[in-house]
Design a protein around this motif. Structure first.
Motif, mmCIF file in Angstrom:
data_model
loop_
_atom_site.group_PDB
_atom_site.id
_atom_site.type_symbol
_atom_site.label_atom_id
_atom_site.label_comp_id
_atom_site.label_asym_id
_atom_site.label_seq_id
_atom_site.Cartn_x
_atom_site.Cartn_y
_atom_site.Cartn_z
ATOM 1 N N SER A 215 0.769 -1.120 0.062
ATOM 2 C CA SER A 215 -0.199 0.044 0.073
ATOM 3 C C SER A 215 0.927 1.282 -0.077
ATOM 4 C CB SER A 215 -0.850 0.115 1.010
ATOM 5 O OG SER A 215 -0.280 0.065 2.522
ATOM 6 N N ALA A 216 2.187 1.162 -0.034
ATOM 7 C CA ALA A 216 2.989 2.206 0.105
ATOM 8 C C ALA A 216 2.734 3.105 -1.342
ATOM 9 C CB ALA A 216 4.296 1.670 0.121
ATOM 10 N N PRO A 217 2.756 4.385 -1.187
ATOM 11 C CA PRO A 217 2.546 5.050 -2.429
ATOM 12 C C PRO A 217 3.471 5.090 -3.253
ATOM 13 C CG PRO A 217 2.913 6.748 -0.543
ATOM 14 C CD PRO A 217 2.948 5.148 0.011
ATOM 15 N N ARG A 218 3.025 5.071 -4.831
ATOM 16 C CA ARG A 218 4.153 5.160 -5.834
ATOM 17 C C ARG A 218 4.484 6.392 -6.257
ATOM 18 N NH1 ARG A 218 3.276 1.615 -10.525
ATOM 19 N NH2 ARG A 218 5.515 1.544 -10.529
ATOM 20 N N ARG B 42 4.250 15.187 -0.003
ATOM 21 C CA ARG B 42 4.088 14.203 0.879
ATOM 22 C C ARG B 42 2.564 14.777 1.495
ATOM 23 N NH1 ARG B 42 9.782 14.259 4.075
ATOM 24 N NH2 ARG B 42 10.642 12.467 3.094
ATOM 25 N N GLU B 43 2.362 15.964 1.486
ATOM 26 C CA GLU B 43 0.947 16.328 1.723
ATOM 27 C C GLU B 43 -0.132 15.755 1.045
ATOM 28 O OE1 GLU B 43 -1.031 20.507 2.221
ATOM 29 O OE2 GLU B 43 0.809 20.474 3.469
ATOM 30 N N ALA B 44 0.237 15.983 -0.426
ATOM 31 C CA ALA B 44 -0.522 15.353 -1.694
ATOM 32 C C ALA B 44 -0.613 13.708 -1.417
ATOM 33 C CB ALA B 44 0.097 15.562 -3.044
ATOM 34 N N LEU B 45 0.166 13.093 -1.118
ATOM 35 C CA LEU B 45 0.219 11.478 -0.843
ATOM 36 C C LEU B 45 -0.706 11.398 0.263
ATOM 37 C CD1 LEU B 45 3.859 10.712 -1.743
ATOM 38 C CD2 LEU B 45 1.593 10.258 -3.040
ATOM 39 N N ASN B 46 -0.630 12.141 1.349
ATOM 40 C CA ASN B 46 -1.500 11.933 2.675
ATOM 41 C C ASN B 46 -2.961 12.006 2.396
ATOM 42 O OD1 ASN B 46 0.783 11.195 3.993
ATOM 43 N ND2 ASN B 46 0.865 13.196 5.151
ATOM 44 N N HIS B 47 -3.208 12.749 1.319
ATOM 45 C CA HIS B 47 -4.417 13.139 1.000
ATOM 46 C C HIS B 47 -4.897 12.319 -0.022
ATOM 47 C CE1 HIS B 47 -3.718 16.937 3.140
ATOM 48 N NE2 HIS B 47 -4.930 16.589 3.271
ATOM 49 N N ARG B 48 -4.594 11.242 -0.509
ATOM 50 C CA ARG B 48 -4.803 10.203 -1.640
ATOM 51 C C ARG B 48 -5.719 9.146 -0.898
ATOM 52 N NH1 ARG B 48 -4.410 11.699 -6.134
ATOM 53 N NH2 ARG B 48 -4.887 9.755 -7.067
#
Length: 197
Positions: A7-10, A191-197
């Motif tokens: 589940s780690a963001p790509r 990182r902020e964008a990835l946290n909101h995904r």
């Protein structure tokens, strides 16, 4: 643990460089974001062959040097991103690097000359500018000649401030002002964008 890894963001970092400054920044960004890193030319080929699927990434970061205040290769990148369906989703961040120092009054110019009015109005791409430097190695002959002409002309503008003096003093022989600390706002934004995904 295995589920966490799945589940780690790509993240994909794409750079377009002639003289190496964009590769330096791209490498640092990719390290901080634990991202895949590829030059634009490889991504173009990878997308054509099906080896690279931009839509499979949670975030794509594109960066390149500037020429005449326009981000190199951005049109090609934009077309690929549009074809992949990742625009208008907060999945793209853009940076540019150039020979002049970072300054709020100037940093917006690359975005204004590169992005469409609609993209600017919507704030489509979070944008960051980093100072790189001047390196004559790697430049095509025509650009090298233009840069040498500019190096002579810029001497007239030494009165425009500290940044103008710094450029005028160093442009003839070239300089490298890359700074890893300057990527911090971009990494935080990613990182902020990835946290909101």
């Amino acid at each position: 643990m295995a589920d966490e890894a799945k589940s780690a963001p790509r993240v994909l970092v794409i750079y377009n460089t002639l003289t190496g400054f964009s590769k330096t920044y791209g490498t640092w960004i990719a390290e901080d974001l634990e991202a895949d890193l590829h030059p634009l030319s490889e991504v173009v080929e990878g997308v054509k062959s099906g080896r690279i699927n931009l839509a499979s990434y949670d975030l794509v970061v594109y960066g390149a040097g500037v020429r005449m205040a326009i981000i190199r290769g951005f049109r090609k990148f934009r077309k690929m991103a549009k074809d992949a369906g990742i625009l208008n989703q907060g999945r793209v961040i853009v940076w540019a690097n150039g020979g002049t120092p970072q300054h709020p009054d100037r940093d917006w110019k690359c975005a204004a000359r590169t992005f469409t009015r609609n993209e600017l109005a919507k704030g489509e791409f979070p944008f960051f500018y980093f100072e790189g430097g001047v390196r004559y190695e790697g430049l095509p002959a025509a650009e090298k000649t233009l840069l040498k002409i500019f190096a002579k002309r810029v001497q007239k503008y030494r009165d425009r401030g500290e940044w103008a003096v710094a450029v005028a003093d160093n442009i003839a022989q070239g300089y490298d002002h890359t700074n890893r600390d300057s990527i911090a706002p971009l990494v935080e934004c990613a990182r902020e964008a990835l946290n909101h995904r």
